[in-house]
Scaffold this active site. Sequence first.
Site, mmCIF file in Angstrom:
data_model
loop_
_atom_site.group_PDB
_atom_site.id
_atom_site.type_symbol
_atom_site.label_atom_id
_atom_site.label_comp_id
_atom_site.label_asym_id
_atom_site.label_seq_id
_atom_site.Cartn_x
_atom_site.Cartn_y
_atom_site.Cartn_z
ATOM 1 N N GLU A 175 -19.025 72.134 56.617
ATOM 2 C CA GLU A 175 -19.677 70.468 56.067
ATOM 3 C C GLU A 175 -19.962 71.001 57.338
ATOM 4 O O GLU A 175 -19.691 71.426 58.766
ATOM 5 C CB GLU A 175 -17.602 69.902 57.007
ATOM 6 C CG GLU A 175 -16.737 70.211 56.489
ATOM 7 C CD GLU A 175 -16.509 69.649 54.515
ATOM 8 O OE1 GLU A 175 -17.412 68.880 54.329
ATOM 9 O OE2 GLU A 175 -16.116 70.497 53.731
ATOM 10 N N GLU B 69 -13.039 69.549 51.502
ATOM 11 C CA GLU B 69 -11.553 69.708 52.257
ATOM 12 C C GLU B 69 -10.963 68.319 51.837
ATOM 13 O O GLU B 69 -11.207 67.523 50.497
ATOM 14 C CB GLU B 69 -12.297 69.700 53.283
ATOM 15 C CG GLU B 69 -13.099 70.434 54.358
ATOM 16 C CD GLU B 69 -12.850 69.977 55.530
ATOM 17 O OE1 GLU B 69 -12.812 69.269 56.673
ATOM 18 O OE2 GLU B 69 -12.550 71.680 56.657
ATOM 19 N N ASN C 239 -17.525 67.474 68.470
ATOM 20 C CA ASN C 239 -17.511 65.473 67.970
ATOM 21 C C ASN C 239 -15.715 64.910 67.980
ATOM 22 O O ASN C 239 -15.519 63.780 68.523
ATOM 23 C CB ASN C 239 -18.181 64.974 66.864
ATOM 24 C CG ASN C 239 -18.356 65.594 66.137
ATOM 25 O OD1 ASN C 239 -17.695 66.891 65.574
ATOM 26 N ND2 ASN C 239 -18.189 64.336 64.370
ATOM 27 N N THR D 156 -25.939 72.344 60.502
ATOM 28 C CA THR D 156 -26.623 72.775 59.238
ATOM 29 C C THR D 156 -26.690 74.534 59.748
ATOM 30 O O THR D 156 -26.418 75.435 59.288
ATOM 31 C CB THR D 156 -27.949 71.857 58.535
ATOM 32 O OG1 THR D 156 -27.039 70.626 58.019
ATOM 33 C CG2 THR D 156 -28.574 72.571 57.323
ATOM 34 N N THR E 252 -26.801 76.592 62.318
ATOM 35 C CA THR E 252 -24.905 77.287 62.185
ATOM 36 C C THR E 252 -24.824 77.881 61.143
ATOM 37 O O THR E 252 -24.167 79.112 60.420
ATOM 38 C CB THR E 252 -24.194 76.721 63.554
ATOM 39 O OG1 THR E 252 -24.189 76.108 64.047
ATOM 40 C CG2 THR E 252 -22.926 77.584 63.240
ATOM 41 N N GLY F 81 -19.378 72.491 61.931
ATOM 42 C CA GLY F 81 -20.586 72.024 62.468
ATOM 43 C C GLY F 81 -22.247 71.693 62.088
ATOM 44 O O GLY F 81 -22.509 71.248 60.932
ATOM 45 N N CYS G 192 -20.252 62.193 61.937
ATOM 46 C CA CYS G 192 -20.995 62.862 60.883
ATOM 47 C C CYS G 192 -20.899 62.055 59.757
ATOM 48 O O CYS G 192 -21.693 61.748 58.989
ATOM 49 C CB CYS G 192 -20.426 64.630 60.105
ATOM 50 S SG CYS G 192 -19.079 63.805 59.965
HETATM 51 P P1 NAD Z 1 -22.240 73.858 65.560
HETATM 52 O O1 NAD Z 1 -22.779 74.530 64.667
HETATM 53 O O2 NAD Z 1 -22.957 74.141 67.077
HETATM 54 O O3 NAD Z 1 -20.865 74.328 66.515
HETATM 55 C C1 NAD Z 1 -19.958 74.317 66.039
HETATM 56 C C2 NAD Z 1 -18.678 74.947 65.918
HETATM 57 O O4 NAD Z 1 -19.494 76.268 65.831
HETATM 58 C C3 NAD Z 1 -18.311 75.381 67.346
HETATM 59 O O5 NAD Z 1 -17.266 75.861 67.837
HETATM 60 C C4 NAD Z 1 -19.386 76.490 68.104
HETATM 61 O O6 NAD Z 1 -19.087 77.214 68.799
HETATM 62 C C5 NAD Z 1 -18.916 77.076 66.432
HETATM 63 N N1 NAD Z 1 -20.433 78.512 66.249
HETATM 64 C C6 NAD Z 1 -21.476 78.335 66.875
HETATM 65 N N2 NAD Z 1 -22.703 79.430 66.663
HETATM 66 C C7 NAD Z 1 -21.555 80.508 65.842
HETATM 67 C C8 NAD Z 1 -21.648 81.778 65.384
HETATM 68 N N3 NAD Z 1 -22.912 82.486 65.222
HETATM 69 N N4 NAD Z 1 -21.051 82.035 64.718
HETATM 70 C C9 NAD Z 1 -19.858 81.080 64.535
HETATM 71 N N5 NAD Z 1 -19.669 79.798 65.625
HETATM 72 C C10 NAD Z 1 -20.380 79.401 65.724
HETATM 73 O O7 NAD Z 1 -22.120 71.833 65.889
HETATM 74 P P2 NAD Z 1 -21.429 71.419 67.065
HETATM 75 O O8 NAD Z 1 -22.735 70.880 68.174
HETATM 76 O O9 NAD Z 1 -20.560 71.518 67.768
HETATM 77 O O10 NAD Z 1 -21.471 70.583 66.100
HETATM 78 C C11 NAD Z 1 -22.292 68.674 65.670
HETATM 79 C C12 NAD Z 1 -22.887 69.098 65.019
HETATM 80 O O11 NAD Z 1 -21.430 69.685 63.339
HETATM 81 C C13 NAD Z 1 -23.412 67.996 63.840
HETATM 82 O O12 NAD Z 1 -24.262 68.792 62.753
HETATM 83 C C14 NAD Z 1 -22.279 67.218 62.864
HETATM 84 O O13 NAD Z 1 -23.385 66.319 61.723
HETATM 85 C C15 NAD Z 1 -21.680 68.314 62.765
HETATM 86 N N6 NAD Z 1 -20.526 67.830 61.448
HETATM 87 C C16 NAD Z 1 -20.138 68.176 60.742
HETATM 88 C C17 NAD Z 1 -18.895 67.296 60.014
HETATM 89 C C18 NAD Z 1 -18.755 67.479 58.388
HETATM 90 O O14 NAD Z 1 -17.438 67.135 58.139
HETATM 91 N N7 NAD Z 1 -19.719 67.096 57.632
HETATM 92 C C19 NAD Z 1 -18.472 66.344 61.089
HETATM 93 C C20 NAD Z 1 -17.897 66.602 62.071
HETATM 94 C C21 NAD Z 1 -19.046 67.207 62.344
#
Ligand code: NAD
Length: 480
Positions: A248, A461, A150, A228, A230, A226, A282
């Site tokens: 996060e 962080e 994002n 929750t 994952t 990423g 997020c």
């Molecule tokens: P995602 O969990 O699908 O992917 C995030 C990252 O993890 C990607 O690089 C992906 O390739 C990797 N990944 C996926 N499966 C994995 C595994 N089994 N092992 C290791 N890595 C793996 O999330 P997304 O769709 O890319 O992002 C959206 C989410 O991120 C939303 O839920 C959003 O709220 C969250 N987010 C949180 C924050 C925060 O600071 N809390 C900030 C931005 C986004």
Amino acid sequence: MEKLQNFIDGQYCAPLKGNYIDNYEPASGKVYSLIPNSDAEDVQLAVDAAEKAFPIWSKMSIEERSSILVKLSEGIEARMDEFVQAESRDNGKPLSLAAHVDIPRAVSNFHFFATAILHYASESHNMEGVGVNYTLRKPLGIVGCISPWNLPLYLFSWKIAPALAAGNCVITKPSEVTPYTAYLLGKVAQEAGMPDGVLNILHGEGGAVGDAIVKHSKIKAISFTGGTKTGEYIARTAAPMFKKLSLELGGKNPNIIFADCDFKEMMSTTLRSSFANQGQICLCGSRIFVERSIYDKFKAEFVDKVAKTVVAHPNNPDAKLGAVVSQSHMEKVLSYVELAKEEGGTVLTGGERVILDAPYENGYYLRPTVIEGLDYNCRTNQEEIFGPVVTITPFDTEEEVLMMANSTQYGLSATLWTSDLKRAHRMANEIDAGIVWINAWLVRDLRTPFGGVKASGVGREGGWEALRFFTEPKNVFVKY
Ligand code: NAD
């Protein structure tokens, strides 16, 4: 078609098995480049390079390390236009957002931690007449950083800057949905004089290369941002290996509006906190709670303004919203609009795709959407949608809105609008969230702790918190 490459041991290289995946341009829905589909063998190469580099990087003087990271920050700034174009094209966000928020923030992230490390001091604890304890804070070794799509370079740099500043070697993976600016960063690292092997950038799918990073025994810590689900998987995998973990995760943030707020300021900020980056931040406030005495006034003005919001190609200077990040994400967001209707909600505006003229008719554009009439407890109000969709709900008392605000599994951030100082402090104290904004949204001071509670994550962080995460404290006692 352009093929992106991994950046390992200071060099760009193809994935060992030669496999690639498609990279889509959200604005047109077309494939425009190919991304390495790396796996555990590529991770091993990166670990070997990082092991060789660690003694050099960790023993380098802090001033030298700082100066390389300052150069990295300046290198991004010098290529601002290239990074801005790449981020907007890869993610679908308006060019103006990438130019004013994403890339300047990546520059600041490197600059902030490059200079923070110069001031990072460790503790000492004197025991009168007995001796003195002092704490050494040593880098962990090789660390893994995994980031989402994002805010691609913004969040990528938010992790790797403190990791590098603290003296670690980094193996990192951007989202496979938005790899481009992380790919460009390799060149900047070379130009900044970063020693080979210190920063290794791998591309590919989470379940393959991401998983291999999480499972590698020589990678001592995982900093992950990423979803929750994952995060749960990563915690299950990494915790038994005793890795340090910073997670996060998702959110479902409340935006609570009292009748005594500054209505004009609240309205303009609420439009941003609802739909900036197509609602894919997020920290966006997706559940809007409005005190009943101003509910009708709020609804009329908000819906009118949202309906007039310009959704357009990211290069259009008038675009307030560009494209959402992918076809599957667009379909997920639309499925939640259908769910909201099934749950008894009324779509007041939006709820549908926007089809632009050719050649952008297959781009992933959504009209910003406002829904009312839903129970606070229904799925639409409990699950993260992460798109340009908000719900509005009236409330009567502070207790009631607090109960509704705290009812989800998440606890990332919250926004409060009121001019009653006592109430603002009282509620900030009671809300389940890691971050609370009062009469503001997304004002960020990089020194402050950043992170969530409950299913929104573990750890913080930002500022010293990040440098503490990326170092191991060792206490040394000396007898008098
Ligand atoms: P995602 O969990 O699908 O992917 C995030 C990252 O993890 C990607 O690089 C992906 O390739 C990797 N990944 C996926 N499966 C994995 C595994 N089994 N092992 C290791 N890595 C793996 O999330 P997304 O769709 O890319 O992002 C959206 C989410 O991120 C939303 O839920 C959003 O709220 C969250 N987010 C949180 C924050 C925060 O600071 N809390 C900030 C931005 C986004």
